[in-house]
Design a protein around this motif. Structure first.
Motif, PDB file in Angstrom:
ATOM      1  N   LEU A  76      25.295  34.723  88.256  1.00 60.22           N
ATOM      2  CA  LEU A  76      24.169  34.050  87.611  1.00 60.22           C
ATOM      3  C   LEU A  76      23.353  35.031  86.775  1.00 60.22           C
ATOM      4  O   LEU A  76      22.961  34.731  85.649  1.00 60.22           O
ATOM      5  N   SER A  77      23.137  36.214  87.322  1.00 62.45           N
ATOM      6  CA  SER A  77      22.303  37.169  86.590  1.00 62.45           C
ATOM      7  C   SER A  77      22.991  37.624  85.297  1.00 62.45           C
ATOM      8  O   SER A  77      22.346  37.834  84.280  1.00 62.45           O
TER       9      SER A  77
ATOM     10  N   ILE B 148      22.453  34.813  82.787  1.00 62.92           N
ATOM     11  CA  ILE B 148      21.091  34.866  82.219  1.00 62.92           C
ATOM     12  C   ILE B 148      21.012  35.969  81.170  1.00 62.92           C
ATOM     13  O   ILE B 148      20.469  35.778  80.078  1.00 62.92           O
ATOM     14  N   ARG B 149      21.584  37.132  81.487  1.00 62.55           N
ATOM     15  CA  ARG B 149      21.568  38.257  80.531  1.00 62.55           C
ATOM     16  C   ARG B 149      22.199  37.850  79.205  1.00 62.55           C
ATOM     17  O   ARG B 149      21.723  38.216  78.141  1.00 62.55           O
TER      18      ARG B 149
ATOM     19  N   ILE C   4      22.348  34.911  77.831  1.00 59.20           N
ATOM     20  CA  ILE C   4      21.427  34.038  77.090  1.00 59.20           C
ATOM     21  C   ILE C   4      20.293  34.862  76.483  1.00 59.20           C
ATOM     22  O   ILE C   4      19.919  34.683  75.324  1.00 59.20           O
TER      23      ILE C   4
ATOM     24  N   MET D 138      19.626  36.189  92.131  1.00 59.59           N
ATOM     25  CA  MET D 138      18.880  36.314  90.866  1.00 59.59           C
ATOM     26  C   MET D 138      17.603  37.121  91.110  1.00 59.59           C
ATOM     27  O   MET D 138      16.852  36.829  92.015  1.00 59.59           O
ATOM     28  N   GLN D 139      17.380  38.143  90.298  1.00 54.47           N
ATOM     29  CA  GLN D 139      16.194  38.980  90.455  1.00 54.47           C
ATOM     30  C   GLN D 139      15.001  38.347  89.736  1.00 54.47           C
ATOM     31  O   GLN D 139      15.158  37.563  88.812  1.00 54.47           O
TER      32      GLN D 139
ATOM     33  N   ASP E  10      15.036  38.768  86.048  1.00 53.52           N
ATOM     34  CA  ASP E  10      15.937  37.825  85.375  1.00 53.52           C
ATOM     35  C   ASP E  10      15.211  36.525  85.084  1.00 53.52           C
ATOM     36  O   ASP E  10      15.341  35.954  84.004  1.00 53.52           O
TER      37      ASP E  10
ATOM     38  N   LEU F 233      12.839  36.905  82.198  1.00 51.33           N
ATOM     39  CA  LEU F 233      13.570  36.922  80.926  1.00 51.33           C
ATOM     40  C   LEU F 233      14.012  35.515  80.540  1.00 51.33           C
ATOM     41  O   LEU F 233      13.912  35.108  79.385  1.00 51.33           O
ATOM     42  N   LEU F 234      14.476  34.768  81.552  1.00 51.42           N
ATOM     43  CA  LEU F 234      14.927  33.402  81.298  1.00 51.42           C
ATOM     44  C   LEU F 234      13.769  32.529  80.819  1.00 51.42           C
ATOM     45  O   LEU F 234      13.911  31.730  79.898  1.00 51.42           O
TER      46      LEU F 234
ATOM     47  N   VAL G  77      13.068  32.908  77.137  1.00 46.28           N
ATOM     48  CA  VAL G  77      14.018  32.172  76.294  1.00 46.28           C
ATOM     49  C   VAL G  77      13.724  30.676  76.343  1.00 46.28           C
ATOM     50  O   VAL G  77      13.744  29.991  75.325  1.00 46.28           O
TER      51      VAL G  77
END
Lengths: 176, 174
Positions: free
Chosen positions: A3-4, A7-8, A10, B1-2, B5, B8-9, B12
């Motif tokens: 998942l991470s 996300i990166r 995107i 998921m950190q 992250d 950052l999401l 966006v």
């Protein structure tokens, strides 16, 4: 993919899109520092009118367009981007409009369609262009039909090709 | 998921939400859709757009009122640049506005290239325009040469309208 990592990917796409936008901001505002910031120092370009180091191109191009174009304005679309880790390849479409003064003093509009073919690299966490080629697809010479009378008198906010443009007051010129 | 992250999401997601907001602005403007247009602005929103200065309400009413001199409008946005700071944001968006004008029975095409310089605010979970300034960059004024009812173009049955008769409403509803 984790998942991470997804996300990166995107976030990386958005970061490159933001840099593509800054490139046009730099060209349209004739902002040399912003333009250079979009390229790696060892980046290269092949624009026909100039082929070689990207920063040298920036230093030559900004005074050139300031002197030779009365107005320059570009929009970009159709971003085709392939990510490969910290490297990416991209094609993007550009539609420009420029106003040019002819030797006899008259003005013409020169719209053009071009494409940018890029290699991007993320170094120290920041995406910048490593390589950009410019492909000419179409252009035209049209009679200059700009007006400033009548309803156009209402537009007090006029674009400028220096730091007096209102975009600077909004703090939206932010080189990385 | 950190956590980083997620941050950052969120950035966006906000930029995409602002992109949608500006797409809806173009639709409201081109389709003369007052209820959509009204919904896009924050409480106490302001505008600096030519003769429209101050409260956004008069601008919103003016651009969504019938105008016999505007036969068709086409507002295409691009080059969206946003800076996000929590529940507020700023942005620059390029726009080309193409209009077919009817004056004294004659038609003329007007193209304006410009930019929106904006402040945005998140209200009750939705991003709104808090202030919009329009910067004029260039314009062109050309005799209309559009061919709509002859030859190949006559076959394009679906036509843009400055009303909710436009085909987009069949897709998204009113």
């Amino acid at each position: 993919m984790e998942l991470s990592e997804r996300i990166r990917a995107i976030v990386d796409r958005q970061a490159i899109n933001d840099q593509m936008t800054r490139y046009i901001q730099a060209v349209d505002r004739c902002d040399l520092a912003l333009l250079k910031s979009v390229f790696h120092a060892d980046g290269v370009v092949d624009f026909g009118v100039f082929a070689g180091n990207a920063w040298e191109f920036c230093e030559q191009n900004i005074p050139f367009i300031k002197e030779n174009l009365v107005m320059g304005w570009h929009r970009f679309t159709n971003v085709g981007l392939e990510l490969e880790g910290d490297r990416a390849k991209a094609e993007s479409y550009m539609l420009g409009n420029a106003a040019v003064r002819l030797p006899d003093g008259s003005l013409i509009n020169c719209p053009d369609n071009m494409r940018y073919l890029d290699v991007w690299e993320k170094r120290a966490g920041i995406w910048r262009i490593y390589s950009r080629d410019l492909v000419l697809d179409w252009n035209a010479s049209w009679a200059f039909s700009q007006r400033s009378d009548g309803e156009f008198e209402q537009y007090q906010l006029q674009g400028r090709r220096d730091e007096s443009d209102p975009v600077y007051q909004l703090d939206l010129i932010r080189p990385l | 998921m950190q956590q980083s992250d997620l941050e950052l999401l969120k950035q966006v997601e906000t930029k995409q939400a602002l992109g949608l907001l500006n797409t809806q602005f173009a639709r409201a403007f081109d389709r003369m859709d007052r209820s959509l247009m009204v919904s896009l602005w924050a409480q106490d929103a302001e505008v600096d757009w030519g003769k429209h200065q101050g409260a956004a309400q008069s601008f919103v009413e003016a651009v969504t009122s019938p105008d016999e001199s505007l036969e068709r409008t086409f507002s295409s946005i691009s080059n969206e640049y946003y800076e996000v700071d929590g529940d507020s944001a700023r942005g620059e968006v390029y726009v080309i506005n193409i209009t077919t004008l009817v004056k004294d029975g004659k038609k003329e095409d007007r193209l304006i290239g410009g930019r929106f310089l904006d402040h945005y605010r998140k209200e009750q979970g939705t991003w709104k325009i808090a202030k919009r300034s329009f910067v004029h960059d260039w314009n062109m004024n050309l005799p209309t040469t559009a061919v709509l009812d002859e030859g190949l173009f006559a076959q394009f049955r679906l036509r843009g309208e400055r009303s909710q008769n436009d085909p987009v409403y069949a897709l998204f509803g009113g």
